[in-house]
Design a protein around this motif. Structure first.
Motif, mmCIF file in Angstrom:
data_model
loop_
_atom_site.group_PDB
_atom_site.id
_atom_site.type_symbol
_atom_site.label_atom_id
_atom_site.label_comp_id
_atom_site.label_asym_id
_atom_site.label_seq_id
_atom_site.Cartn_x
_atom_site.Cartn_y
_atom_site.Cartn_z
ATOM 1 N N UNK A 171 2.485 16.518 -13.192
ATOM 2 C CA UNK A 171 3.925 16.537 -13.458
ATOM 3 C C UNK A 171 4.131 17.275 -14.764
ATOM 4 N N UNK A 172 4.887 18.354 -14.717
ATOM 5 C CA UNK A 172 5.123 19.177 -15.897
ATOM 6 C C UNK A 172 6.601 19.527 -15.987
ATOM 7 N N UNK A 173 7.259 18.953 -17.005
ATOM 8 C CA UNK A 173 8.686 19.196 -17.234
ATOM 9 C C UNK A 173 9.523 18.954 -15.988
ATOM 10 N N UNK A 174 9.194 17.858 -15.306
ATOM 11 C CA UNK A 174 9.967 17.457 -14.137
ATOM 12 C C UNK A 174 9.553 18.118 -12.843
ATOM 13 N N UNK A 175 8.574 19.000 -12.887
ATOM 14 C CA UNK A 175 8.080 19.641 -11.673
ATOM 15 C C UNK A 175 6.825 18.923 -11.208
ATOM 16 N N UNK A 187 11.635 15.734 -3.855
ATOM 17 C CA UNK A 187 12.670 16.481 -4.571
ATOM 18 C C UNK A 187 13.944 15.667 -4.762
ATOM 19 N N UNK A 188 14.139 14.629 -3.946
ATOM 20 C CA UNK A 188 15.349 13.808 -4.027
ATOM 21 C C UNK A 188 15.276 12.732 -5.104
ATOM 22 N N UNK A 189 14.096 12.564 -5.710
ATOM 23 C CA UNK A 189 13.961 11.565 -6.772
ATOM 24 C C UNK A 189 14.741 12.030 -8.000
ATOM 25 N N UNK A 190 15.476 11.122 -8.591
ATOM 26 C CA UNK A 190 16.242 11.455 -9.792
ATOM 27 C C UNK A 190 15.316 11.998 -10.880
ATOM 28 N N UNK A 191 15.752 13.047 -11.551
ATOM 29 C CA UNK A 191 15.054 13.702 -12.658
ATOM 30 C C UNK A 191 13.912 14.612 -12.218
ATOM 31 N N UNK A 192 13.650 14.726 -10.916
ATOM 32 C CA UNK A 192 12.678 15.712 -10.446
ATOM 33 C C UNK A 192 13.353 17.088 -10.452
ATOM 34 N N UNK A 193 12.748 18.051 -11.136
ATOM 35 C CA UNK A 193 13.329 19.391 -11.273
ATOM 36 C C UNK A 193 12.836 20.350 -10.192
ATOM 37 N N UNK A 194 11.704 20.035 -9.594
ATOM 38 C CA UNK A 194 11.154 20.897 -8.559
ATOM 39 C C UNK A 194 9.865 20.325 -8.027
ATOM 40 N N UNK A 195 9.404 20.862 -6.912
ATOM 41 C CA UNK A 195 8.170 20.383 -6.277
ATOM 42 C C UNK A 195 7.269 21.578 -5.987
#
Length: 272
Positions: free
Chosen positions: A227-231, A252-260
């Protein structure tokens, strides 16, 4: 300022002391209600909160998927609360989950059985025989909860920086001891440096929970590897592109996830 965790025996005055410390320092007080609200927002049914919270699970409960889900969610909630500075967390195994976190003061409040029993009888009207049963069951539940969910010993003093016995120490004195210690140089923290670490830990627990749910009925073996900066990076295997895509979409639908970054490999399974 510090994060404070407080572990306590029933009728050791731990609840009263913890609340008074939070009020005295102006800390956010995280108790059972606040934890329960957080777990509910994360998707835990209220019945599971009552079933597992600070209780020793039955053999069947310990083997159930609900047990694992509760653990993921409890970790996520505790890590999320710990991101905020000036926070006191009461119980819930926070002393174990945050044991290596700089700037965190771990406190344990205890009292001898006769002292606790007298308080219970006065405050709740139990007779001596039934009151002792209640306290011993409470101790077994708390110990079993820590053992079952975290694999640790509730009574291990190595988890605590400060152990206070309220047999002879008043609640007022105990509050002063904790407040003074929390404000000492040893428990100063760097909020910015720790925020990212705790945010990552919380996201990891939520992502692992999503993958746990997806594994039911789907031939996948996926996990979070970075996990790096929300990715979030996913690796592992799935038996189709559709299942792989489902994993990425759910994460990707998890709150605060910026990308996958979906690196799950598609491996066709031959059921022959």
């Amino acid at each position: 300022m510090a994060i404070i965790t407080v572990s306590r025996q029933r009728h050791s005055l731990g609840d009263e002391i913890a609340k008074a410390v939070a009020d005295d320092l102006g800390y956010d007080f995280i108790d059972k209600q606040r934890i329960g609200d957080a777990l509910s927002r994360l998707g835990l049914p209220a019945r599971d909160m009552e079933r597992f919270d600070e209780k020793k699970p039955s053999v069947w409960d310990a083997l159930a998927t609900h047990h694992t889900k509760f653990l993921f969610l409890m970790r996520a909630a505790i890590y999320d609360f710990a991101q905020k500075n000036n926070t006191l967390i009461l119980g819930r195994g926070a002393q174990v989950l945050l044991k290596d976190l700089p700037g965190t003061l771990h406190v344990r409040i205890v009292a001898p059985m006769p002292v606790r029993l007298e308080r219970l009888m006065v405050q709740e009207g139990y007779d001596e025989k039934n009151g002792e049963k209640v306290l011993r069951q409470s101790d077994r539940d708390s110990s079993g909860y820590i053992r079952s969910f975290f694999g640790e010993d509730w009574n291990d003093h190595n988890f605590y920086d400060l152990v206070i016995n309220t047999k002879n120490i008043s609640a007022v004195t105990a509050v002063a001891m904790i407040a003074n210690t929390a404000q000492s140089v040893e428990f100063k923290r760097e909020p910015d440096a720790l925020y990212d670490k705790l945010a990552i830990l919380s996201l990891q627990q939520q992502a692992e929970l999503v993958l746990l749910d997806l594994r039911r009925g789907n031939p996948i073996c996926a996990s979070v590897t970075d996990i790096d900066r929300g990715i979030i990076t996913l690796t592992g295997t799935a038996d189709s592109e559709a299942v792989k895509d489902d994993c990425g979409l759910a994460i990707s639908k998890i709150k605060d996830v910026k990308g996958v970054h979906n690196q799950i490999a598609v491996v066709k399974v031959n059921y022959g």
